[in-house]
Scaffold this motif. Structure first.
Motif, mmCIF file in Angstrom:
data_model
loop_
_atom_site.group_PDB
_atom_site.id
_atom_site.type_symbol
_atom_site.label_atom_id
_atom_site.label_comp_id
_atom_site.label_asym_id
_atom_site.label_seq_id
_atom_site.Cartn_x
_atom_site.Cartn_y
_atom_site.Cartn_z
ATOM 1 N N VAL A 123 0.848 -1.049 0.054
ATOM 2 C CA VAL A 123 -0.102 0.115 -0.046
ATOM 3 C C VAL A 123 0.966 1.225 -0.046
ATOM 4 C CG1 VAL A 123 -1.615 1.430 1.498
ATOM 5 C CG2 VAL A 123 -2.036 -1.297 1.119
ATOM 6 N N ALA A 124 1.752 1.182 0.872
ATOM 7 C CA ALA A 124 2.587 2.454 1.124
ATOM 8 C C ALA A 124 3.510 2.800 -0.370
ATOM 9 C CB ALA A 124 3.915 2.188 2.021
ATOM 10 N N VAL A 125 4.015 1.830 -0.880
ATOM 11 C CA VAL A 125 4.805 1.872 -2.035
ATOM 12 C C VAL A 125 3.699 2.119 -3.276
ATOM 13 C CG1 VAL A 125 6.213 0.467 -4.006
ATOM 14 C CG2 VAL A 125 6.679 0.213 -1.722
ATOM 15 N N ASP A 176 13.499 2.435 2.654
ATOM 16 C CA ASP A 176 13.128 3.395 3.422
ATOM 17 C C ASP A 176 11.509 3.523 3.618
ATOM 18 O OD1 ASP A 176 15.330 4.981 3.144
ATOM 19 O OD2 ASP A 176 15.044 5.535 1.240
ATOM 20 N N VAL A 177 10.902 2.967 2.655
ATOM 21 C CA VAL A 177 9.549 2.595 2.765
ATOM 22 C C VAL A 177 9.315 1.477 3.935
ATOM 23 C CG1 VAL A 177 7.093 2.244 1.798
ATOM 24 C CG2 VAL A 177 9.068 3.200 0.429
ATOM 25 N N TYR A 178 9.912 0.251 3.640
ATOM 26 C CA TYR A 178 9.843 -0.627 4.880
ATOM 27 C C TYR A 178 10.169 -0.336 6.090
ATOM 28 C CZ TYR A 178 10.979 -5.485 6.742
ATOM 29 O OH TYR A 178 10.897 -6.308 7.583
ATOM 30 N N ARG A 179 11.262 0.427 6.379
ATOM 31 C CA ARG A 179 11.312 0.898 7.609
ATOM 32 C C ARG A 179 10.268 1.765 8.064
ATOM 33 N NH1 ARG A 179 17.828 1.009 7.416
ATOM 34 N NH2 ARG A 179 17.645 2.522 5.775
ATOM 35 N N ALA A 180 9.641 2.472 7.339
ATOM 36 C CA ALA A 180 8.765 3.490 7.839
ATOM 37 C C ALA A 180 7.543 2.598 8.071
ATOM 38 C CB ALA A 180 8.270 4.366 6.689
ATOM 39 N N VAL A 181 7.005 1.560 7.310
ATOM 40 C CA VAL A 181 5.784 1.012 7.772
ATOM 41 C C VAL A 181 5.741 -0.487 8.581
ATOM 42 C CG1 VAL A 181 4.828 1.971 5.811
ATOM 43 C CG2 VAL A 181 5.645 -0.331 5.531
ATOM 44 N N GLU A 182 7.056 -1.103 8.719
ATOM 45 C CA GLU A 182 7.071 -2.376 9.271
ATOM 46 C C GLU A 182 8.117 -2.242 10.365
ATOM 47 O OE1 GLU A 182 5.023 -5.093 9.420
ATOM 48 O OE2 GLU A 182 5.000 -4.598 7.061
ATOM 49 N N ASP A 183 7.652 -2.911 11.523
ATOM 50 C CA ASP A 183 8.440 -2.911 12.592
ATOM 51 C C ASP A 183 8.845 -4.505 13.027
ATOM 52 O OD1 ASP A 183 5.928 -2.993 13.223
ATOM 53 O OD2 ASP A 183 5.799 -1.991 14.955
#
Lengths: 142, 142
Positions: A9-11, A80-87
């Motif tokens: 979704v974020a990408v 960058d996106v992965y770090r932003a949305v996934e923990d």
DNA sequence: ATTCGAGATAACCATTCTTGTTACAGCAAA
DNA sequence: TTTGCTGTAACAAGAATGGTTATCTCGAAT
């Protein structure tokens, strides 16, 4: 678990923002993005909120509010996106602590953490090799 | 979702089987393995069932039944285990199809599949670099 | 042939995560 | 001050996960 769709979704939203930005439209709303992703605007706002916390997008409030990319699409990688949305890590450890009286139960968690860490590192490196601009170009080339 | 613990449970059981095999005990039961992992024997049997389907362990039925490694611990990589117990991809695509009338919605899924595929490939390569014997050695070295 | 210890599997449950949805308060530009 | 959109809480549906019990099946040993 079933893999979630947060990264997707974020990408998707970022690539779409890059597209409409290239077309001259600067500010976009969560409703417009939701129309492309085919979901609810609140879902989009949740995603954009995480992207904003990571400095990838900016928001403007008030009347005529909306979102804008904070960085060039060429400079935003999937990492960058992965770090932003996934923990969460890719692989979970034991649900309940293994038996400390067993030599394996006592020592396996650090061993797994190290092994899993190497795998995550490899995955992150791969994520870092693709940018939002790459995804958009590939998306439009079909 | 929260990352599941299937890979962890399977690797734990295999490393434990390698340990007790090294100690001369050949056949082990799901109850014994469950004691080390600290979970229910049925959970272990579910995991061992997947490992058996992949040819990593063997089962013997009847009285005095139990499990045994089908291959040397040095020859079983975390990738073998991962393939045996996990089928979901690391990253999910859209829950509901994106808007085909939007250029991004229409073309992003193949683009994402390719990008995600490269990441999975990198993760698999990394998983292939560690064996059950490695994990056991690291576990016992603490 | 019977016994018996263990796997195989179905069924069910509580928990948790994910996504979708509604509702409403907050903000700032016009 | 109006207006349009964000921010966020709250809730529900659905699915996945792991744990548990119960029952059937298998086959070696007696």
């Amino acid at each position: 678990m079933a893999a979630n769709s947060r990264l997707t979704v974020a990408v998707h939203v970022l690539a779409w923002m890059a597209l409409v930005h290239g077309r001259g439209r600067d500010l976009v709303t969560s409703e417009q993005a939701a129309d492309s992703v085919n979901t609810n605007p609140v879902v989009i706002r949740r995603s954009l909120g995480a992207l904003r916390a990571a400095g990838l997008v900016e928001v403007r409030h008030g009347a005529g509010a909306g979102w804008r990319l904070a960085r060039e699409p060429e400079s935003i990688t999937l990492l960058d996106v992965y770090r932003a949305v996934e923990d969460e890590p890719l692989f979970g450890l034991h649900r309940s602590e293994p038996n400390p009286k067993c030599p394996v139960g006592a020592g396996i968690q650090p061993a797994l953490r190290q092994a899993y860490g190497e795998v995550e590192e490899a995955a992150r490196n791969a994520l870092g090799g693709t940018t939002i601009a790459d995804v958009l170009r590939e998306t439009l080339s079909a």
